[in-house]
Design an enzyme around this catalytic site. Sequence first.
Site, PDB file in Angstrom:
ATOM      1  N   SER A 193      23.390  50.718  43.320  1.00  0.00           N
ATOM      2  CA  SER A 193      23.982  51.174  44.380  1.00  0.00           C
ATOM      3  C   SER A 193      23.016  52.433  45.448  1.00  0.00           C
ATOM      4  O   SER A 193      22.001  52.103  45.652  1.00  0.00           O
ATOM      5  CB  SER A 193      25.308  51.493  44.079  1.00  0.00           C
ATOM      6  OG  SER A 193      26.178  51.836  45.457  1.00  0.00           O
ATOM      7  N   ASP A 304      29.613  40.888  46.110  1.00  0.00           N
ATOM      8  CA  ASP A 304      29.589  42.292  46.397  1.00  0.00           C
ATOM      9  C   ASP A 304      30.208  42.592  47.901  1.00  0.00           C
ATOM     10  O   ASP A 304      29.493  42.154  48.681  1.00  0.00           O
ATOM     11  CB  ASP A 304      28.370  42.837  46.394  1.00  0.00           C
ATOM     12  CG  ASP A 304      28.180  44.467  46.277  1.00  0.00           C
ATOM     13  OD1 ASP A 304      29.346  44.984  46.516  1.00  0.00           O
ATOM     14  OD2 ASP A 304      27.267  45.004  45.539  1.00  0.00           O
ATOM     15  N   HIS A 334      30.110  44.534  42.870  1.00  0.00           N
ATOM     16  CA  HIS A 334      29.153  45.662  42.830  1.00  0.00           C
ATOM     17  C   HIS A 334      28.642  45.839  41.456  1.00  0.00           C
ATOM     18  O   HIS A 334      29.152  47.133  41.065  1.00  0.00           O
ATOM     19  CB  HIS A 334      29.627  46.628  43.572  1.00  0.00           C
ATOM     20  CG  HIS A 334      28.735  47.726  44.086  1.00  0.00           C
ATOM     21  ND1 HIS A 334      27.835  47.486  44.994  1.00  0.00           N
ATOM     22  CD2 HIS A 334      28.892  49.301  43.800  1.00  0.00           C
ATOM     23  CE1 HIS A 334      27.154  48.579  45.096  1.00  0.00           C
ATOM     24  NE2 HIS A 334      27.964  49.542  44.464  1.00  0.00           N
TER      25      HIS A 334
END
Length: 616
Positions: A193, A304, A334
């Site tokens: 991320s 995601d 994610h």
Amino acid sequence: MKYSVIAVLASALVAAGAPAASALDKPAIDVSGGRTQPVFSYEDAIREHVRVQSTVDSDGDGKKDLVRVDIIRPKESGPGLKVPVIMHETPYHDDPGVGFEVEKKKYDANGDVTKFPMFYDNYFVPRGYAFVSVDMIGTRLSEGCPTTYGPSDVLGGKAVVDWLNGRATAYDGKGDPVKATWTTGRTGMIGHSYEGSLAVALAGTGVRGLETIVPVASFSRGYEMWRANGTLTVFKGAAAWQAKRVDKDPDEKCAAVRQKMQEDADDATGDYNNFWHERDYVNGPLSKASDVRASVFSVMGFQDRNVVAGQFSTWWAALPGNVQRKAWVTQYAHLDPFWARRDVWVDTLHKWFDHELMGVDNDILRRPRIDVQHGPDRWLTQAEWPAPARTVTLRPQKDGSLARTPSTGTGGYTDLARTETAMSENPATTNTNRLAYLTSPLKTATRLSGTPSVTMRVKLDKPAANLGVLLVDYGTDTRIDYREIGPDRAHGLKFIGGEDCVGQSTSDDGCYLKAADNTASSAFNVVTRGIIDAQNHRSLSRSTPLTPGKAYQITWKLQPQDYEFKAGHRLGLILTGTNDDANFNDTGGEDAEPGTGAKVTVDLSGTSIKLPLLTS
């Protein structure tokens, strides 16, 4: 056959069959079967910390920000054994913590870390790597202010790579200058991320010494984190909120920085501007994909909703052709694949770092570049992504079908915020907030690989509307359930009890919960989606209200995908308005995009979807 790589001053190669490191030998990195072996003691490893002087003064106090760097490396490392570095930089060491188990650092009385989050230290230090954990500027023990993907976020990590390669200054715990004499300078960055996005950004500076990056579920353009073609997908003030969330000490200096960020982000229009251009790592002033020198091993979940798949595909396509690359593309959300496909992931990552940082001759580059997931435990490999496909144009018909033939007629709906499930279910039923069109059942399995685009010819009864599109797979199947969120499941996975231990352990163990695919049987699945503020159909940088009653031809891209529609299933095209599932809100206030209430009239003769398809 077993052989050793002896690092003495210049890290010279020695003949095959040399013994592993021991008290009687010079320090050695042992390689067998194309992999470095765990011959160094994790318990005896050196733990230390430094503060690297960056080139930015993000809090305006007249001093360059110092970046906190925590290090663990083999006891044998030094002038006689120089080791490469695996670097993990994150803003999350304070809030919320790192990884799915939200780990945080622990320190001893000297300020050295006794527990590092994640498994990178436990696994790689015994194999002859240093692990370097960096607190992003403005977070945990680093000085300065976070700028939510801005200059301080990018340049703090660059200073660390510069120090590892002798080009920047650092200070030890006593304040004395210290050099990284124990490293080759060859650095690989990894992260999930925001963390992986720091690696993307840093690679785009072209900094020398950064040899490879492993970005996982990582963005490449800040605009797409909070916007989608002019629509707001996150609550207003999100960029400033993010900076405050990760700030180690949100004092008045950083309050002024956040206030300026909130003003410059221009939430009122959702337009692209200089603020967002600065946070563009594809072609921005701080970082450019064309300047990447490092090799890339990227992972992207095509379901995601946090970091959308276009963040991967656009950057991937913009990388120079000579950049060595590899990717996994999945049907998870994610997600870090450490939790999904752990054994394969760790082995692949191990070989990748060995090849790129140690120069080990193994088969990592002889394997297919791309691993593609098409469902629970369904993986295939191929040479490149997307797979070679032909473009098929489908058009909505006035009888509700979706076909290749030209079309006539009109349809209409009202732009209000609605969930994807509400817009996709019961496609044969009339719904005032959507139009639904389905193909005939597929005779053979058909694969989508790449980025679809849609064209709509519309008239509005108001100056603005959000136009939304869903591509849906209609057909009962067992699929990865990426939507279900709970204490034991998220992003397409569920915890199943027990732990796996990865690498050597002390009080800082490398043991993590086991997980498996979270599956559910469903009658349909939203494959991909796209949304646009009609006011931005000509330019993301300038909103232009539409003339009510005037016809406009509007074309835009959906999110990329790699997905198999099984034989007997039907492809569905849903034309709708504001996507309520895109309205992420963590403040308790109203959604960023409640819908305009505009009536949208669709001319079917000017409406189509283009799909990159392969037929089995």
